[in-house]
Scaffold this motif. Structure first.
Motif, PDB file in Angstrom:
ATOM      1  N   ASN A 291       0.736  -1.379   0.019  1.00  9.57           N
ATOM      2  CA  ASN A 291      -0.147  -0.040   0.119  1.00  9.57           C
ATOM      3  C   ASN A 291       0.901   1.231  -0.275  1.00  9.57           C
ATOM      4  O   ASN A 291       0.491   2.310  -0.401  1.00  9.57           O
ATOM      5  CB  ASN A 291      -0.969  -0.259   1.225  1.00  9.57           C
TER       6      ASN A 291
ATOM      7  N   ARG B 232      -4.405  -2.031  -4.345  1.00  8.37           N
ATOM      8  CA  ARG B 232      -4.164  -1.943  -2.800  1.00  8.37           C
ATOM      9  C   ARG B 232      -4.673  -3.588  -2.300  1.00  8.37           C
ATOM     10  O   ARG B 232      -5.449  -4.243  -2.984  1.00  8.37           O
ATOM     11  CB  ARG B 232      -5.092  -1.027  -2.142  1.00  8.37           C
TER      12      ARG B 232
ATOM     13  N   ASP C 100     -13.145  -9.000   1.989  1.00  7.33           N
ATOM     14  CA  ASP C 100     -14.234  -7.968   2.009  1.00  7.33           C
ATOM     15  C   ASP C 100     -14.487  -7.751   0.647  1.00  7.33           C
ATOM     16  O   ASP C 100     -13.941  -6.977   0.034  1.00  7.33           O
ATOM     17  CB  ASP C 100     -13.455  -6.761   2.700  1.00  7.33           C
TER      18      ASP C 100
ATOM     19  N   ALA D 137     -16.671  -5.885  -0.630  1.00 12.14           N
ATOM     20  CA  ALA D 137     -17.119  -4.281  -0.986  1.00 12.14           C
ATOM     21  C   ALA D 137     -16.063  -3.674  -1.320  1.00 12.14           C
ATOM     22  O   ALA D 137     -16.176  -2.597  -1.922  1.00 12.14           O
ATOM     23  CB  ALA D 137     -17.741  -3.765   0.367  1.00 12.14           C
ATOM     24  N   LEU D 138     -14.712  -4.153  -1.151  1.00 17.75           N
ATOM     25  CA  LEU D 138     -13.540  -3.431  -1.754  1.00 17.75           C
ATOM     26  C   LEU D 138     -13.147  -3.865  -3.134  1.00 17.75           C
ATOM     27  O   LEU D 138     -11.940  -3.210  -3.407  1.00 17.75           O
ATOM     28  CB  LEU D 138     -12.570  -3.619  -0.527  1.00 17.75           C
ATOM     29  N   ARG D 139     -13.588  -4.853  -3.571  1.00 18.63           N
ATOM     30  CA  ARG D 139     -13.209  -5.149  -4.894  1.00 18.63           C
ATOM     31  C   ARG D 139     -12.961  -4.152  -6.058  1.00 18.63           C
ATOM     32  O   ARG D 139     -11.922  -4.113  -6.700  1.00 18.63           O
ATOM     33  CB  ARG D 139     -14.357  -6.402  -5.427  1.00 18.63           C
ATOM     34  N   ASN D 140     -14.141  -3.443  -6.064  1.00 16.95           N
ATOM     35  CA  ASN D 140     -13.877  -2.226  -7.096  1.00 16.95           C
ATOM     36  C   ASN D 140     -14.362  -0.876  -6.404  1.00 16.95           C
ATOM     37  O   ASN D 140     -15.620  -1.145  -5.758  1.00 16.95           O
ATOM     38  CB  ASN D 140     -15.118  -2.571  -8.307  1.00 16.95           C
ATOM     39  N   ILE D 141     -13.723   0.011  -6.228  1.00 22.16           N
ATOM     40  CA  ILE D 141     -13.788   1.275  -5.403  1.00 22.16           C
ATOM     41  C   ILE D 141     -13.464   2.507  -6.444  1.00 22.16           C
ATOM     42  O   ILE D 141     -12.828   2.252  -7.694  1.00 22.16           O
ATOM     43  CB  ILE D 141     -13.079   1.211  -4.092  1.00 22.16           C
TER      44      ILE D 141
ATOM     45  N   VAL E 204     -11.240   6.205  -5.765  1.00 19.67           N
ATOM     46  CA  VAL E 204     -10.587   6.860  -4.929  1.00 19.67           C
ATOM     47  C   VAL E 204     -10.363   8.128  -5.241  1.00 19.67           C
ATOM     48  O   VAL E 204     -10.571   8.654  -6.406  1.00 19.67           O
ATOM     49  CB  VAL E 204      -9.148   6.305  -4.606  1.00 19.67           C
TER      50      VAL E 204
ATOM     51  N   ASP F  94     -10.106   2.050  -8.515  1.00 20.16           N
ATOM     52  CA  ASP F  94      -9.106   1.302  -7.976  1.00 20.16           C
ATOM     53  C   ASP F  94      -9.848  -0.205  -7.401  1.00 20.16           C
ATOM     54  O   ASP F  94     -10.957  -0.366  -7.438  1.00 20.16           O
ATOM     55  CB  ASP F  94      -8.311   2.109  -6.648  1.00 20.16           C
ATOM     56  N   HIS F  95      -9.012  -0.853  -7.158  1.00 20.37           N
ATOM     57  CA  HIS F  95      -9.397  -2.371  -6.403  1.00 20.37           C
ATOM     58  C   HIS F  95      -8.602  -2.928  -5.076  1.00 20.37           C
ATOM     59  O   HIS F  95      -7.073  -2.174  -4.962  1.00 20.37           O
ATOM     60  CB  HIS F  95      -9.115  -3.267  -7.828  1.00 20.37           C
ATOM     61  N   PHE F  96      -9.130  -3.536  -4.504  1.00 27.02           N
ATOM     62  CA  PHE F  96      -8.554  -4.349  -3.543  1.00 27.02           C
ATOM     63  C   PHE F  96      -8.329  -5.747  -3.649  1.00 27.02           C
ATOM     64  O   PHE F  96      -9.140  -6.397  -4.240  1.00 27.02           O
ATOM     65  CB  PHE F  96      -9.307  -4.162  -2.213  1.00 27.02           C
TER      66      PHE F  96
END
Length: 559
Positions: A140, A167, A173, A175-179, A181, A194-196
């Motif tokens: 990160n 990231r 989680d 919910a953080l697959r596609n975000i 920022v 962005d993505h996690f």
């Protein structure tokens, strides 16, 4: 009286101080970096001191395709290490570190089971020595540097639509697959998608596990492909000038961790790359060090032999020059009946017809491992519901294929339950091996994919979509050396094919490739098939619902 839970067994165990475990391998305290009484990191001074010693035998533990019934691969690995001690052999177990995602998601604890566990199991399953946190932070930091570069004027002309490096966090989680920022105005950055991913899917995890030392680690970090410019040219981590800072975060994480089993066999646990998006086995440093410290190193690879073992052999062995002296293939009556179509709810009931039908899954994995030129031992992980008729069917297949086999009862009996398996492994390690890879470095990317699909999975052919073909062409155009890198195929673990519902031994199918990614720092090419999630979600009833801690600090619910 009910059988005690894994955590009850672990918490009632008598652990020796880790200094005593180290002393049993002639490691003095000054070559340890202690994390309390029962955990330690193994220092670089130790690595240098034993570097010229001859290697012991290397044993790779793998399994049939995973099923909801469980196969007990880690339990078998730990029990085999304990059993080696019972027959007078010096053994070290080399395992991956568990990810918090599965611990709180589907699986619960991941440090073995029953009387074949590594301890302290709560520490190992949770924060351990902080390696995953360090990897998360390093990952990160690079992501923060990318977004800061955009904010500070973007002198490298990075195209925000073509940033490749996501990231991570070590938790499931979805919910953080596609975000998105950078929202909230100019002061908060440049808005972009962005993505996690989960930490174990980070390229930095794979890099740490393949690096020979801190110098190699830094070189690999610099090589990470992070984005493309507006003109289509690549941007690497070295261009953002943070590889040194990332290495500083990883300077302790790169050192292997020493713990023990319930029976005080040394266990070196280090790294934990996903067995889909990465190569799914513990670190090169841990393996090399284990080979110097013991007569037998017992290590495992993630998921079934078509994923973890294939990547161990075609990636890790390729880059290190190491090869196993034998492969242990774990199978259960329950898993093979499931592959033969028996419903999960009735797997405890005898069903020789379903077992006979599902034996083809074990058969294919045995053939694959023999195809690498390696001796094979089938470990039949026994359950109390298995019948003699069912066990005889598995024995019959092993005799037909000419491979060693043994019943394993390490879950219930610890090392004593694995003596027959240990003796079979010792015999197998004395047999001649003729190790050979699935493909050569100079083979094209497409032909590497086809070789794995046809030789290992049993596919008739591969279908590569237009987008994936374009990605392959872009990778080869960046640098000719990339075309020589090994491939890392991400596919479902539940089937030899890319269809998770195709159990047994599917044949005549086409492997569908939908995306190809370059992991330049890890120095392999990821080939994605099917619907692979690199950020899992929690199930309806996550394991976290069962985990608790009492007023005295005792943890419950980790199995």
């Amino acid at each position: 009286m009910p059988f005690p839970s894994d955590i009850e067994i672990a918490q009632s165990a008598h652990m020796k101080p880790i200094t005593e475990i180290a002393a049993s391998m002639d490691i003095p305290e000054e070559e340890l970096e202690l994390y309390g009484r029962y955990k330690a990191k193994l220092s670089d001074n130790l690595v240098r001191r034993v570097a010229d010693r001859p290697n012991g035998k290397l044993v790779l533990v793998t399994a049939v395709n995973p099923t909801p019934a469980g196969e007990g691969k880690t339990t078998t690995t730990v029990g085999l290490g304990q059993a080696m001690k019972k027959i007078g052999k010096r053994a070290v177990i080399a395992l991956r570190e568990p990810s918090l995602g599965p611990v709180f998601g589907v699986k619960g604890g991941a440090a073995g089971g029953g009387y074949a566990q590594v301890v302290p199991m709560e520490d190992i399953n949770l924060h351990f020595t902080g390696d995953f946190h360090a990897i998360t932070s390093a990952n990160n930091l690079l992501c923060a540097a990318i977004d800061n570069h955009l904010q500070q004027g973007n002198p490298l002309s990075i195209d925000p639509r073509r940033i490749l490096f996501p990231r991570v966090m070590d938790m499931n989680d979805r919910a953080l697959r596609n975000i998105t920022v950078g929202l909230g105005g100019k002061v908060n950055g440049v808005p972009r998608e962005d993505h996690f991913q989960i930490t174990v899917a980070s390229e930095i995890m794979a890099i740490l596990c393949l690096a020979e030392d801190i110098t190699d680690l830094k070189a690999r970090l610099e090589e990470i492909l992070v984005a493309y410019r507006y003109d289509g040219s690549p941007v690497y981590c070295r261009d953002l000038q943070v590889a040194g800072a990332m290495a500083a975060l990883l300077k302790d994480a790169v050192k292997p961790n020493l713990v023990q089993t319930l029976e005080h066999t040394p266990a070196i646990i280090h790294g934990g790359p996903f067995a889909n998006i990465a190569h799914g086995c513990s670190s090169v440093r841990a393996t090399r060090l284990s080979l110097k410290l013991a007569d037998y190193t017992i290590t495992e690879a993630g998921f079934g032999a078509d994923l973890g073992a294939q990547k161990f052999l075609d990636i890790k062995c390729r880059v290190t020059g190491l090869s196993p002296d034998c492969v242990v293939l774990v199978a259960t009556v329950r898993a093979l009946k499931y592959n033969g179509g028996q419903p999960r709810a009735s797997l405890k009931e005898e069903n020789t017809a379903a077992l006979s039908k599902g034996l083809c899954n074990l058969e294919k994995h045995v053939e694959n491992m023999l195809g690498y030129g390696l001796p094979v031992v089938v470990a039949i992980n026994r359950f109390d519901t298995d019948t003699d008729a069912e066990l005889d069917l598995i024995r019959g297949l092993c005799r037909e294929k000419g491979v060693e086999f043994a019943l394993s009862d390490v879950f219930a009996r610890g090392g004593d339950g694995g003596v027959a398996l240990a003796e079979a492994v010792v015999r197998a390690c004395e047999k001649p091996a003729d190790f050979r890879l699935t493909y050569e470095n100079q083979t094209s990317i497409e032909d590497k994919i086809r070789a794995v699909a046809q030789k290992i999975y049993g596919a008739a052919d591969v279908s590569i979509c237009a987008a994936a073909r374009k990605q392959m062409a872009e990778i080869c155009a960046l640098d000719p050396k990339y075309a020589t890198y090994p491939i890392c195929v991400a596919k479902t673990q539940y089937s030899l094919s890319d269809d998770p519902t195709a159990l047994g031994r599917p044949e005549g199918f086409t492997l569908n490739v939908r995306e190809v990614r370059l992991s330049a720092g890890a120095r392999f090419i990821v080939v994605l098939t099917g619907d692979i999630m690199t950020m899992p979600g929690l199930p309806k009833e996550p394991a976290a619902h069962r985990i608790d801690v009492d007023a005295q600090g005792n943890i419950t619910g980790l199995f």
